[in-house]
Design a protein around this motif. Structure first.
Motif, PDB file in Angstrom:
ATOM      1  N   SER A 168      65.637 -60.196 -61.721  1.00 56.90           N
ATOM      2  CA  SER A 168      65.812 -59.440 -62.949  1.00 56.90           C
ATOM      3  C   SER A 168      66.263 -60.204 -64.205  1.00 56.90           C
ATOM      4  O   SER A 168      65.948 -59.581 -65.205  1.00 56.90           O
ATOM      5  CB  SER A 168      67.159 -58.529 -62.820  1.00 56.90           C
ATOM      6  N   ASN A 169      66.782 -61.237 -63.997  1.00 58.23           N
ATOM      7  CA  ASN A 169      67.110 -62.054 -65.084  1.00 58.23           C
ATOM      8  C   ASN A 169      66.028 -63.087 -65.661  1.00 58.23           C
ATOM      9  O   ASN A 169      66.116 -63.858 -66.520  1.00 58.23           O
ATOM     10  CB  ASN A 169      68.654 -62.530 -65.143  1.00 58.23           C
ATOM     11  N   GLN A 170      65.309 -63.624 -64.723  1.00 65.08           N
ATOM     12  CA  GLN A 170      64.202 -64.698 -65.041  1.00 65.08           C
ATOM     13  C   GLN A 170      65.011 -65.873 -65.008  1.00 65.08           C
ATOM     14  O   GLN A 170      64.506 -66.845 -65.863  1.00 65.08           O
ATOM     15  CB  GLN A 170      63.251 -64.224 -66.049  1.00 65.08           C
ATOM     16  N   SER A 171      65.968 -66.074 -64.348  1.00 62.26           N
ATOM     17  CA  SER A 171      66.831 -67.232 -64.260  1.00 62.26           C
ATOM     18  C   SER A 171      66.689 -68.084 -63.265  1.00 62.26           C
ATOM     19  O   SER A 171      65.962 -67.555 -62.310  1.00 62.26           O
ATOM     20  CB  SER A 171      68.433 -66.969 -64.506  1.00 62.26           C
TER      21      SER A 171
ATOM     22  N   LEU B  41      80.048 -59.427 -73.045  1.00 58.35           N
ATOM     23  CA  LEU B  41      80.443 -60.607 -73.737  1.00 58.35           C
ATOM     24  C   LEU B  41      79.130 -61.374 -74.823  1.00 58.35           C
ATOM     25  O   LEU B  41      79.356 -62.185 -75.706  1.00 58.35           O
ATOM     26  CB  LEU B  41      80.409 -61.947 -72.882  1.00 58.35           C
ATOM     27  N   GLY B  42      77.987 -60.676 -74.601  1.00 58.08           N
ATOM     28  CA  GLY B  42      77.027 -60.924 -75.353  1.00 58.08           C
ATOM     29  C   GLY B  42      76.263 -62.098 -75.302  1.00 58.08           C
ATOM     30  O   GLY B  42      75.708 -63.004 -76.219  1.00 58.08           O
ATOM     31  N   VAL B  43      76.251 -62.423 -73.988  1.00 58.98           N
ATOM     32  CA  VAL B  43      75.535 -63.811 -73.622  1.00 58.98           C
ATOM     33  C   VAL B  43      74.355 -63.506 -72.511  1.00 58.98           C
ATOM     34  O   VAL B  43      74.310 -62.466 -71.937  1.00 58.98           O
ATOM     35  CB  VAL B  43      76.578 -64.625 -72.890  1.00 58.98           C
ATOM     36  N   LYS B  44      73.433 -64.539 -72.596  1.00 62.01           N
ATOM     37  CA  LYS B  44      72.357 -64.245 -71.736  1.00 62.01           C
ATOM     38  C   LYS B  44      72.568 -65.122 -70.561  1.00 62.01           C
ATOM     39  O   LYS B  44      72.753 -66.185 -70.593  1.00 62.01           O
ATOM     40  CB  LYS B  44      70.986 -64.657 -72.275  1.00 62.01           C
ATOM     41  N   VAL B  45      72.170 -64.523 -69.270  1.00 62.03           N
ATOM     42  CA  VAL B  45      72.531 -65.512 -68.140  1.00 62.03           C
ATOM     43  C   VAL B  45      71.071 -66.253 -67.824  1.00 62.03           C
ATOM     44  O   VAL B  45      70.075 -65.463 -67.759  1.00 62.03           O
ATOM     45  CB  VAL B  45      72.828 -64.489 -67.004  1.00 62.03           C
ATOM     46  N   VAL B  46      71.261 -67.655 -67.760  1.00 62.40           N
ATOM     47  CA  VAL B  46      70.039 -68.319 -67.792  1.00 62.40           C
ATOM     48  C   VAL B  46      69.913 -69.106 -66.638  1.00 62.40           C
ATOM     49  O   VAL B  46      68.791 -69.700 -66.144  1.00 62.40           O
ATOM     50  CB  VAL B  46      70.009 -69.295 -68.895  1.00 62.40           C
TER      51      VAL B  46
ATOM     52  N   ALA C  37      75.927 -69.249 -66.965  1.00 60.16           N
ATOM     53  CA  ALA C  37      75.361 -69.244 -65.677  1.00 60.16           C
ATOM     54  C   ALA C  37      76.528 -68.554 -64.822  1.00 60.16           C
ATOM     55  O   ALA C  37      77.545 -68.476 -65.147  1.00 60.16           O
ATOM     56  CB  ALA C  37      75.630 -70.722 -65.171  1.00 60.16           C
ATOM     57  N   ALA C  38      75.739 -67.703 -63.810  1.00 65.35           N
ATOM     58  CA  ALA C  38      76.432 -66.909 -62.870  1.00 65.35           C
ATOM     59  C   ALA C  38      76.779 -67.511 -61.472  1.00 65.35           C
ATOM     60  O   ALA C  38      75.726 -68.216 -60.870  1.00 65.35           O
ATOM     61  CB  ALA C  38      75.652 -65.725 -62.736  1.00 65.35           C
TER      62      ALA C  38
END
Length: 78
Positions: free
Chosen positions: A69-72, A43-48, A26-27
């Motif tokens: 941009s992230n569809q989060s 970090l190899g993580v997806k921002v959800v 989470a950002a």
């Protein structure tokens, strides 16, 4: 879980709250989406998800770009 600070201004930070088991994050206060994305990529993580702690521009300024941009999802704390 870990919290990664991301310098986004001279006097301000965004953060990634990382779930290592899921490789997701989470950002928090994603003022500069490109810097948040760069940190997530490193970090190899997806921002959800995005979390905004309050409405000031230096905390919420990147919300619209981040969610597009992230569809989060994005959430504000009151």
């Amino acid at each position: 879980m870990r919290v990664i600070p991301i310098p986004v201004r001279k006097d301000n930070y965004s953060y990634l709250v990382v779930d290592d088991a899921a490789n997701e994050a989470a950002a928090v206060d994603p003022y500069t989406p490109s810097k948040v994305k760069e940190a997530a990529d490193e970090l190899g993580v997806k921002v959800v998800a995005g979390i905004t702690t309050h409405h000031h521009h230096d905390h919420s300024g990147g919300n619209q770009v981040s969610t597009q941009s992230n569809q989060s999802s994005s959430h504000s704390l009151k």
